[in-house]
Design a protein around this motif. Structure first.
Motif, PDB file in Angstrom:
ATOM      1  N   ILE A  18       0.888  -1.168   0.000  1.00 28.50           N
ATOM      2  CA  ILE A  18       0.000   0.000   0.000  1.00 28.50           C
ATOM      3  C   ILE A  18       0.920   1.211   0.000  1.00 28.50           C
ATOM      4  O   ILE A  18       1.845   1.299   0.812  1.00 28.50           O
ATOM      5  N   TYR A  82      -9.777   7.615  -1.357  1.00 31.82           N
ATOM      6  CA  TYR A  82     -10.180   6.417  -2.096  1.00 31.82           C
ATOM      7  C   TYR A  82      -9.331   5.228  -1.639  1.00 31.82           C
ATOM      8  O   TYR A  82      -8.119   5.208  -1.859  1.00 31.82           O
ATOM      9  N   THR A  83      -9.994   4.255  -0.991  1.00 32.80           N
ATOM     10  CA  THR A  83      -9.279   3.125  -0.389  1.00 32.80           C
ATOM     11  C   THR A  83      -9.944   1.795  -0.704  1.00 32.80           C
ATOM     12  O   THR A  83      -9.799   0.839   0.065  1.00 32.80           O
ATOM     13  N   GLN A  98      -2.512  -2.175  -3.314  1.00 37.16           N
ATOM     14  CA  GLN A  98      -3.888  -1.833  -2.967  1.00 37.16           C
ATOM     15  C   GLN A  98      -4.017  -0.318  -3.013  1.00 37.16           C
ATOM     16  O   GLN A  98      -3.135   0.407  -2.556  1.00 37.16           O
ATOM     17  N   GLN A  99      -5.127   0.141  -3.554  1.00 37.79           N
ATOM     18  CA  GLN A  99      -5.342   1.566  -3.692  1.00 37.79           C
ATOM     19  C   GLN A  99      -5.397   2.277  -2.338  1.00 37.79           C
ATOM     20  O   GLN A  99      -6.044   1.809  -1.409  1.00 37.79           O
ATOM     21  N   PHE A 100      -4.691   3.391  -2.231  1.00 42.53           N
ATOM     22  CA  PHE A 100      -4.863   4.373  -1.165  1.00 42.53           C
ATOM     23  C   PHE A 100      -4.530   5.712  -1.786  1.00 42.53           C
ATOM     24  O   PHE A 100      -3.359   6.025  -1.992  1.00 42.53           O
ATOM     25  N   SER A 101      -5.541   6.469  -2.119  1.00 46.15           N
ATOM     26  CA  SER A 101      -5.313   7.708  -2.843  1.00 46.15           C
ATOM     27  C   SER A 101      -6.166   8.833  -2.285  1.00 46.15           C
ATOM     28  O   SER A 101      -7.356   8.646  -2.019  1.00 46.15           O
TER      29      SER A 101
END
Length: 156
Positions: A18, A82-83, A98-101
């Motif tokens: 992440i 956005y997670t 994994q998305q964390f934005s």
């Protein structure tokens, strides 16, 4: 490095990292949104990227926008966080992220549109032109939230 985005794909590889990343929703005087065409997957997207050590996250947003587009911005707010764990990005080096934005709202200060190693095209795009562009659904969500201008940021 090649990049494949998996979105709600039950056969997607399991994430192994992440990384804190940002995107920036910025409009010009005509209300058009600044977009890049990514070199790693050919899709259109908001400018953005990963936070570097020693950087405040708002500085990441300013730096990434400048590096990818030639445009100077000032961070003025947050569009959303956005997670979604069902959105993973697979890189050719074996990383599956994994998305964390965090999507920031930015104010255009100046600069000339310039491509980079990460952007094969840079342009201001009017809202009615989005249907003609290849945009990943997760990026389109950020753009739609940016246009909505809600009082509170999206968290999801």
């Amino acid at each position: 490095m090649a990049r494949i985005e998996h979105f709600n794909n039950p056969n997607a590889p399991k994430p192994n990292s992440i990384v804190v990343a940002v995107t920036v929703f910025v409009q010009d005087e005509q209300g058009r949104v600044l977009l890049i065409q990514r070199t790693d997957n050919g899709l259109w997207a908001l400018p953005g990227g990963a936070q570097d050590f020693g950087e405040y996250i708002a500085e990441t947003a300013v730096r990434e926008t400048r590096e990818e587009t030639g445009v100077e911005v000032e961070v003025t707010g947050v569009v959303g966080i956005y997670t979604n764990p069902n959105h993973v990005v697979e890189y050719s080096d074996g990383e599956v992220r994994q998305q964390f934005s965090i999507c920031f709202r930015g104010r255009y200060i100046g600069g000339d549109l310039t491509t980079s190693d990460e952007s094969s095209a840079v342009r201001w795009v009017a809202q009615h032109e989005f249907a003609d562009l290849a945009i990943h659904p997760s990026m389109r969500l950020r753009i739609d939230h940016g246009f909505a201008q809600e009082r509170e940021p999206y968290i999801g």
